[in-house]
Design an enzyme around this catalytic site. Structure first.
Site, mmCIF file in Angstrom:
data_model
loop_
_atom_site.group_PDB
_atom_site.id
_atom_site.type_symbol
_atom_site.label_atom_id
_atom_site.label_comp_id
_atom_site.label_asym_id
_atom_site.label_seq_id
_atom_site.Cartn_x
_atom_site.Cartn_y
_atom_site.Cartn_z
ATOM 1 N N GLU A 102 0.072 3.081 12.337
ATOM 2 C CA GLU A 102 1.141 2.148 11.988
ATOM 3 C C GLU A 102 1.232 0.961 12.954
ATOM 4 O OE1 GLU A 102 4.636 4.652 11.695
ATOM 5 O OE2 GLU A 102 4.208 5.084 9.605
ATOM 6 N N GLU A 146 1.094 8.697 3.930
ATOM 7 C CA GLU A 146 2.376 9.370 4.154
ATOM 8 C C GLU A 146 3.327 9.100 2.994
ATOM 9 O OE1 GLU A 146 4.244 8.697 7.915
ATOM 10 O OE2 GLU A 146 2.446 9.188 9.081
#
Length: 838
Positions: free
Chosen positions: A195, A267
């Site tokens: 991320e 995710e």
């Protein structure tokens, strides 16, 4: 075509590699006689041994469970329709001190991947090694802070050197165990960094950030693991030799930043993590199924649930700031590994349907047709066969869509037609059962008062002066740098001479999470911060004596910052202060730059009281003889392991804040005295519309106004059958251990709602020897209550008789809903059944 270097291979004989694979970027071209696989990809899918595959994955974090739990968790994931298991790698757990490694117990990562392999599933290895994960420092070891020139996650030699050393260590362990696909192992994808794209723009050093992320990709590819490397949430500055992926509640409208790579959702958040001041977040089965169906409708091919099993934050390094010990995450498998219904079953039905359509979805020509605003039909065609998706993204309106026949598509749902004629699945229509889990009393210690307790005071005396510290500084240091996260606690101690007696107010500015202040050996004040506002001031009256006075400040953390740009620079503890005494006569004494003596941890930690070693002097052996509501106190009791194999929890309602151990194994931090906030989302739950866990629109919450967490998981692997077990508590703030009790977690009520004529209604008590004790409700038109508390309406005697005959006394049963069940004049054709398990 790009051909990557071969991965390490097994002892099996290597066959010739193919010279070319049309349309594929070849990442490994190895075939052997013992199951080694090639892994490649194109714009539609990951390609394994030349076959395009749909990857249905679920996150299971090995440190958040026990090795004894792993086979069962993985088996349930496979039976739930998944073909892949994903996990992060936890750097600070594996290397708690520099070059001192831990790969034992629930950190035995090789054993975990071997369990995946044994189950016949694929694996995704997310090395990071920054992982976020609601984990201390996002998985980065705090000792990195003390390396000269260190800048986290930017282009600098100290960080990149340490990151490469650890990454190589993990890769080599996987290679040595032959865990990569090219070696016959399960790993088909690996991740580097995590991320980073979310924070690049806030680092104020775009050049360094861009250089760093490209260095990460080059370093990873030098490892020559033979499978693709991925980077999630990296939509800009994407290196050419990795696949960028998406994280979030919804990823159907997201596409990778370039052609030739597949659409991967790393995710899909099945719920949300919980903080001590927050209630429980629930994401409905209908909404998750809607998101998954939309993703595959829009050419998705790899989808991973975060989490499929959340588990428990055992120990003190496994939770981020103010994150509870439970990491349940409202996942399809609950914290204890039990199947959460209806989420598990509703998604299982979807997984099985998607896998049955795999070839058409990854090869087929696709065409979208807009039937109205936010209503879309997508048709995939391949080899003379077709499958269709009808999506209704309106959150308040059902629609009729004609596709051969006319199909009613409820608001915020997707209908899937595997032949483009008949609806086989609708995301809003749940056909599987709902299970209500209950906490049963331990038959050995049925009441809290049955436990016999002994106690021991925490030895504070050595910390009440400024002698015998680890070091001294004439400044107030950051707690993380001073203690390198080896304890939640750091002592700051100083002394001063004072003429005569004096009344003052002590002011302490802190960026820690909590603080206790002692003056001349007496506790004079304490305070803790609100979650997220880790800057607060302790203000408390004190009296100084004539002569030498000692100020002892105990700073505490409840997990460390794990997310955001430059998060490692966020201080903890009494960093910089100021600390001052303000006299009633206007006299100020500034202690900020005094000589401060530092000591990490508590005496009980150093003595390892939690291990209950011989020589520890415990006092008292019954509930009437132990002090309660006394801060800084250790408590101990013995108990018998509950019979059976159901999950075990200890109820710590009545305790305040501290830590717990069973037979020396950490259960994590406890804080049942912290009450979850009242939020509007506790009073409404509607699956329709985008799910949110922060900001406005939060809904489907439970537990508002209740203890944030009162039940703490005691894995069966921690227990000894047939002999006494020991529970040790360190009560920091003052609580009552005599109210503690052990419980087992089991299925209580089981319900099937909205079954239609022709449906097979299956009910299960979930094993563990539990059977259906009785049928409570079998009716049409139920409008009140929820599972476990349904109030029947328009009762069906025929249905009651059929379910009683088929189910009572059995662990599971299946009854077909026939038209004969319906009663005249009932307001609904949908059948609701509720049974009780015992």
């Amino acid at each position: 075509m790009v051909l990557f270097p071969r991965a390490s291979v097994s002892r099996c004989t290597m066959a010739a590699a193919p010279l070319a694979l049309p349309l594929l970027l070849v990442l490994a071209a190895i075939t052997t006689g013992c199951g080694a696989a090639t892994v490649a990809y194109n714009d539609r899918a990951v390609v394994i041994d030349g076959q395009r595959r749909i990857i249905l994955s679920g996150s299971i974090h090995y440190p958040r469970s026990t090795p004894e739990m792993w086979p069962d968790l993985i088996r349930k994931a496979k039976e739930g329709g998944l073909n892949t298991i994903e996990t992060y790698v936890f750097w600070n757990g594996h290397e708690p001190r520099r070059r001192q490694y831990n790969f034992e117990g629930n950190y035995d990562i090789v054993r975990f991947f071997k369990e995946i392999q044994h189950a016949g599933m694929y694996a995704i290895l997310r090395i990071g090694p920054y992982i976020c994960g609601e984990w201390n420092y996002g998985g980065l070891p705090a000792w990195l802070r003390n390396i000269p020139g260190m800048q986290f996650r930017l282009h600098n030699d100290p960080f990149e050197r340490e990151m490469e050393t650890f990454t190589t260590l993990i890769v080599d362990k996987m290679k040595d165990a032959k865990m990569f696909a090219g070696q016959g192992g399960p790993i088909i994808l690996a991740q580097i960094e995590n991320e980073y794209g979310n924070i690049m723009g806030e680092l104020n050093n775009n050049q360094s950030a861009s250089q760093y992320i490209h260095w990460c990709a080059d370093m990873a590819n030098k490892q020559k693991i033979g499978v693709p490397w991925i980077m999630c949430q990296q939509n800009h500055h994407v290196p050419h030799n990795v696949i960028n992926t998406c994280n979030g509640f919804y990823c159907h409208d997201w596409f990778p930043n370039r052609t030739g790579i597949p659409k991967i959702w790393t995710e899909n958040w099945t719920g949300w993590f919980k903080a001590w001041d927050k209630p429980d977040f629930h994401r409905s089965a209908e909404d998750i199924a809607f998101a998954v169906a939309r993703f595959f409708q829009k050419r998705g091919s790899v989808q991973n649930y975060y989490m499929y099993h959340g588990g428990t934050n055992f120990g003190r390094t496994s939770g981020g700031p103010y994150i509870t010990t439970s990491y349940d995450y409202d996942a399809p498998l609950d914290e204890y590994g039990n199947i959460r219904q209806p989420k598990y079953g509703h998604l299982k039905d979807l997984h099985n349907l998607l896998r049955s359509m795999e070839k058409i979805l990854v090869h087929g020509e696709h065409n979208d047709t807009a039937y109205a605003k936010n209503v879309t039909v997508t048709k995939y065609t391949y080899g003379g066969s077709s499958v269709c998706f009808i999506s209704n993204q309106l959150n308040d309106t059902d629609v009729n869509v004609t596709l051969g026949a006319t199909h009613l598509v409820p608001a915020w749902s997707v209908s899937i037609l595997p032949d483009c004629k008949t609806v086989a699945y609708n995301t809003a229509k749940i056909k599987t059962q709902t299970s209500v889990m209950v906490k049963k009393a331990n038959t050995v210690e049925e009441e809290p008062g049955a436990l016999r307790w002994s106690w021991m005071p925490e030895n504070l005396r050595p910390f009440m002066t400024d002698d015998r510290g680890s070091f001294r500084k004439t400044q107030l240091l950051d707690q993380i740098a001073a203690a390198t996260d080896q304890s939640d606690y750091l002592w700051y101690r100083t002394s001063l001479e004072h003429k005569g007696e004096g009344a003052y107010k002590l002011y302490v500015n802190t960026t820690g999470h909590e603080i206790y202040a002692f003056v001349n050996g007496k506790l004079v004040g304490q305070n803790h911060s609100a979650n997220g506002a880790f800057v607060f001031q302790l203000e408390t009256p004190v009296k100084l004596q004539s002569g030498k006075n000692y100020i002892s400040l105990l700073s505490g953390t409840v997990g460390l910052k794990n997310y955001g740009p430059l998060f490692e620079l966020m201080p903890a503890g009494i960093a910089g202060g100021p600390v001052k005494l303000v006299g009633t006569n206007g006299t100020d004494i500034d202690l900020t730059n005094s000589s401060w003596s530092y000591k990490s941890g508590l005496a009980g930690e150093q003595r390892q009281i939690h291990l209950d070693k011989a020589g520890h002097k415990w006092r008292g052996h019954n509930s009437s003889g132990i002090p309660v509501n006394r801060p800084f106190t250790w408590y101990k009791t013995s108990f018998a392991a509950p019979a059976g194999d159901e999950a075990v929890v200890v109820d710590l309602l009545g305790l305040n804040k501290g830590a717990a151990w069973v037979n020396g194994h950490s259960l994590g931090r406890y804080w049942p005295a912290y009450t979850a906030a009242e939020m509007g989302g506790c009073h409404v739950c509607d699956y329709r519309g985008e799910f949110k866990a922060e900001g406005g629109g939060v809904r489907c919450l439970t537990g508002c106004g209740e203890p944030s967490q009162r039940f703490y998981h005691v894995p069966r692997a921690f227990l000894r059958a047939g002999e006494p077990n020991t529970l040790v508590l360190f009560e920091e703030a003052g609580g009552d251990p005599t109210r503690a009790a052990f419980r087992t977690v089991a299925v209580g009520a089981v319900c099937a709602a909205a079954a239609e004529v022709g449906d097979d209604v299956t009910l299960s008590c979930g094993g563990h020897g539990r059977v259906v004790a009785g049928v409570d409700v079998a009716s049409f038109g139920v409008t009140r209550g929820s599972c476990g508390g349904y109030e029947g309406g328009c009762e069906s005697k025929a249905a009651l008789k059929a379910f009683t005959a088929a189910c009572v006394g059995r662990e599971s049963c299946t009854v077909k809903h026939t038209g004969a069940f319906a009663g005249a004049g009932c307001e609904s054709g949908a059948l609701t059944v509720q049974v009780t398990c015992s």
